[in-house]
Scaffold this active site. Sequence first.
Site, PDB file in Angstrom:
ATOM      1  N   ASN A  89     -36.827 -10.542  17.963  1.00 33.29           N
ATOM      2  CA  ASN A  89     -37.663  -9.440  17.521  1.00 33.29           C
ATOM      3  C   ASN A  89     -38.950  -9.445  18.334  1.00 33.29           C
ATOM      4  OD1 ASN A  89     -35.783  -8.824  15.499  1.00 33.29           O
ATOM      5  ND2 ASN A  89     -36.716 -10.282  14.090  1.00 33.29           N
ATOM      6  N   GLY A  95     -40.225  -5.950  14.324  1.00 32.83           N
ATOM      7  CA  GLY A  95     -40.250  -6.794  13.127  1.00 32.83           C
ATOM      8  C   GLY A  95     -40.671  -8.226  13.395  1.00 32.83           C
ATOM      9  N   HIS A 102     -39.131 -16.492  19.917  1.00 33.54           N
ATOM     10  CA  HIS A 102     -38.033 -17.226  19.286  1.00 33.54           C
ATOM     11  C   HIS A 102     -36.791 -16.354  19.298  1.00 33.54           C
ATOM     12  CE1 HIS A 102     -40.462 -15.112  16.278  1.00 33.54           C
ATOM     13  NE2 HIS A 102     -39.326 -14.856  15.629  1.00 33.54           N
TER      14      HIS A 102
HETATM   15  P1  5GP Z   1     -39.677 -12.898  13.193  1.00 35.81           P
HETATM   16  O1  5GP Z   1     -39.901 -12.076  11.956  1.00 35.81           O
HETATM   17  O2  5GP Z   1     -40.975 -13.133  13.927  1.00 35.81           O
HETATM   18  O3  5GP Z   1     -38.589 -12.402  14.095  1.00 35.81           O
HETATM   19  O4  5GP Z   1     -39.128 -14.290  12.709  1.00 35.81           O
HETATM   20  C1  5GP Z   1     -39.944 -15.324  12.260  1.00 35.81           C
HETATM   21  C2  5GP Z   1     -39.060 -16.248  11.469  1.00 35.81           C
HETATM   22  O5  5GP Z   1     -39.742 -17.482  11.316  1.00 35.81           O
HETATM   23  C3  5GP Z   1     -38.729 -15.736  10.086  1.00 35.81           C
HETATM   24  O6  5GP Z   1     -37.320 -15.626   9.943  1.00 35.81           O
HETATM   25  C4  5GP Z   1     -39.345 -16.784   9.166  1.00 35.81           C
HETATM   26  O7  5GP Z   1     -38.546 -17.047   8.037  1.00 35.81           O
HETATM   27  C5  5GP Z   1     -39.466 -18.001  10.056  1.00 35.81           C
HETATM   28  N1  5GP Z   1     -40.575 -18.885   9.761  1.00 35.81           N
HETATM   29  C6  5GP Z   1     -41.878 -18.529   9.536  1.00 35.81           C
HETATM   30  N2  5GP Z   1     -42.634 -19.623   9.330  1.00 35.81           N
HETATM   31  C7  5GP Z   1     -41.806 -20.687   9.419  1.00 35.81           C
HETATM   32  C8  5GP Z   1     -42.011 -22.104   9.297  1.00 35.81           C
HETATM   33  O8  5GP Z   1     -43.110 -22.587   9.054  1.00 35.81           O
HETATM   34  N3  5GP Z   1     -40.926 -22.903   9.465  1.00 35.81           N
HETATM   35  C9  5GP Z   1     -39.682 -22.394   9.735  1.00 35.81           C
HETATM   36  N4  5GP Z   1     -38.677 -23.278   9.865  1.00 35.81           N
HETATM   37  N5  5GP Z   1     -39.446 -21.054   9.858  1.00 35.81           N
HETATM   38  C10 5GP Z   1     -40.501 -20.227   9.700  1.00 35.81           C
END
Ligand code: 5GP
Length: 116
Positions: A89, A95, A102
């Site tokens: 994303n 999003g 990542h």
């Molecule tokens: P995005 O919304 O940026 O594509 O994805 C971020 C992801 O990181 C989300 O799925 C969220 O659940 C995960 N996430 C956020 N903070 C942490 C954390 O402290 N540890 C882990 N393992 N995942 C996290």
Amino acid sequence: MDADCIFCKIANRSIPAPLVFESPDVVAFQDINPQAPQHVLIIPREHYANVGELARSGQQALLGKILSAATEIATKLGLDASGYRLVTNTGKDGGQTVKHLHVHLLGGRPLGWPPG
Ligand code: 5GP
Ligand code: ZN
């Protein structure tokens, strides 16, 4: 290293999180809020906000390492036969909530398309 970045802290082990994959350039760990039976995040150790920033930095080879790690993890999790999804994303409409590049690896159930 971005001092305020949670994924930098996971990568440099200042926040403990079990790693499901580790190499000199890439680490992977379970998503804290899994959206599928298997939900792993694959990140570069170095901080890049998103895939565009990494590519513009001339680090395209690192993208290959991230994707190779993702496929290796998928195989290890037994997802080759059933399939899986890799997604990164980017920005507000994409999003993205964590501003450290990542790739999500999602699998273990049929995933809908198109995404919401
Ligand atoms: P995005 O919304 O940026 O594509 O994805 C971020 C992801 O990181 C989300 O799925 C969220 O659940 C995960 N996430 C956020 N903070 C942490 C954390 O402290 N540890 C882990 N393992 N995942 C996290
Ligand atoms: Zn970071």
